[in-house]
Design an enzyme around this catalytic site. Structure first.
Site, mmCIF file in Angstrom:
data_model
loop_
_atom_site.group_PDB
_atom_site.id
_atom_site.type_symbol
_atom_site.label_atom_id
_atom_site.label_comp_id
_atom_site.label_asym_id
_atom_site.label_seq_id
_atom_site.Cartn_x
_atom_site.Cartn_y
_atom_site.Cartn_z
ATOM 1 N N GLU A 1 0.858 -1.180 0.000
ATOM 2 C CA GLU A 1 0.000 0.000 0.000
ATOM 3 C C GLU A 1 0.897 1.233 0.000
ATOM 4 O O GLU A 1 1.674 1.441 0.925
ATOM 5 C CB GLU A 1 -0.915 0.001 1.215
ATOM 6 C CG GLU A 1 -1.905 -1.159 1.208
ATOM 7 C CD GLU A 1 -2.718 -1.232 2.485
ATOM 8 O OE1 GLU A 1 -2.754 -0.228 3.225
ATOM 9 O OE2 GLU A 1 -3.284 -2.295 2.751
ATOM 10 N N ASP B 1 -5.078 8.563 10.428
ATOM 11 C CA ASP B 1 -3.726 8.115 10.711
ATOM 12 C C ASP B 1 -3.224 8.621 12.056
ATOM 13 O O ASP B 1 -3.527 9.731 12.479
ATOM 14 C CB ASP B 1 -2.774 8.583 9.604
ATOM 15 C CG ASP B 1 -3.130 7.982 8.258
ATOM 16 O OD1 ASP B 1 -3.382 6.769 8.228
ATOM 17 O OD2 ASP B 1 -3.171 8.712 7.256
#
Length: 253
Positions: A45, A56
């Site tokens: 990814e 995140d």
């Protein structure tokens, strides 16, 4: 057949690695991808850095900030990956937020992904209903798999809908927190893993968030098809550089 589907059909537990494009340095992107494949990783990814990465944790946020300061942009990423398929065969997925893709133009972005050999996209802030109504036809036109996220709080009804529009795997977030914020899995996660396994979804599940070592990889893949490691890998790059990627992968499985 899409490379993601080919990989999902293999009789093994899959290891997917996330890293931020343009980190630790702007020109590391291609080298990291090549070294990850050589080390036996199943999927990669590639994080497209964004100034406001809501899903995140601190580690990935800091790597995104650094990558942007290094000069990483959507155009530069596409330039760096222009000939990636001359040396890399495993599935490549771009993970990023929808705003940069809209600025580039969704159709143009998807067309460029197809041109350079990207297999799928993970877009945390693109709602499944919005995708299904407005963008699914575009993604499918360019042979791209769109991967959706589910969490322990996602309702069974929504999970069934996500499963119905998915043509690859489901990204199974191990907890409701941000990336890189847990160490090991407890009873809550085990119950969640079993709940999803018992739903008998058509789409395989790959677990992310909180995977950092062999123990958590083994736990995550007990019911799931595979696991994704992001924050722990980025910390390894920060502390040890790109020359020791193989050592990190060996420590996982």
């Amino acid at each position: 057949m899409n490379r993601i589907n080919q990989k999902l059909a293999e009789d093994k537990k899959l290891l997917s690695i996330y890293f931020t494009a343009g980190y630790p340095s702007l020109l590391d992107t291609k080298t990291i991808i090549q070294d990850l494949e050589k080390s036996g990783v199943d999927m990669i990814e590639i994080g497209l850095p964004f100034s406001d990465p809501l899903a995140d944790g601190p580690t990935i946020q800091e790597s995104s900030t650094a990558a942007l300061k290094n000069g990483m942009t959507t155009n530069i990423l596409f330039e760096q990956l222009a000939d990636i398929r001359a040396s890399v065969n495993i599935p490549l997925i771009i993970m990023g937020y929808f705003n940069p893709m809209m600025q580039y133009g969704v159709d143009a972005f998807c067309a460029k992904c197809k041109e350079i050999g990207i297999d799928g996209l993970i877009i945390p802030d693109l709602p499944v209903a919005e995708y299904h109504e407005h963008y699914q036809a575009t993604f499918e036109k360019y042979g791209l798999i769109n991967v959706f996220l589910i969490t322990p709080q996602t309702s069974d009804e929504r999970i069934q809908f996500i499963d119905s529009v998915s043509n690859g795997f489901i990204y199974m977030v191990s907890s409701a927190s941000v990336t890189g914020s847990t160490s090991g899995f407890g009873n809550t996660q085990e119950t969640y893993f079993n709940r999803i396994a018992n739903m008998n979804l058509k789409s395989p599940q790959i677990v992310g968030f909180g995977i950092s070592d062999n123990e958590t990889f083994t736990q995550a893949t007990k019911t799931g098809k595979g696991a994704i490691i992001g924050s722990a890998f980025i910390k390894h790059l920060t502390n040890n550089g790109v020359e020791t990627i193989g050592d990190f992968i060996k420590s996982i499985r």
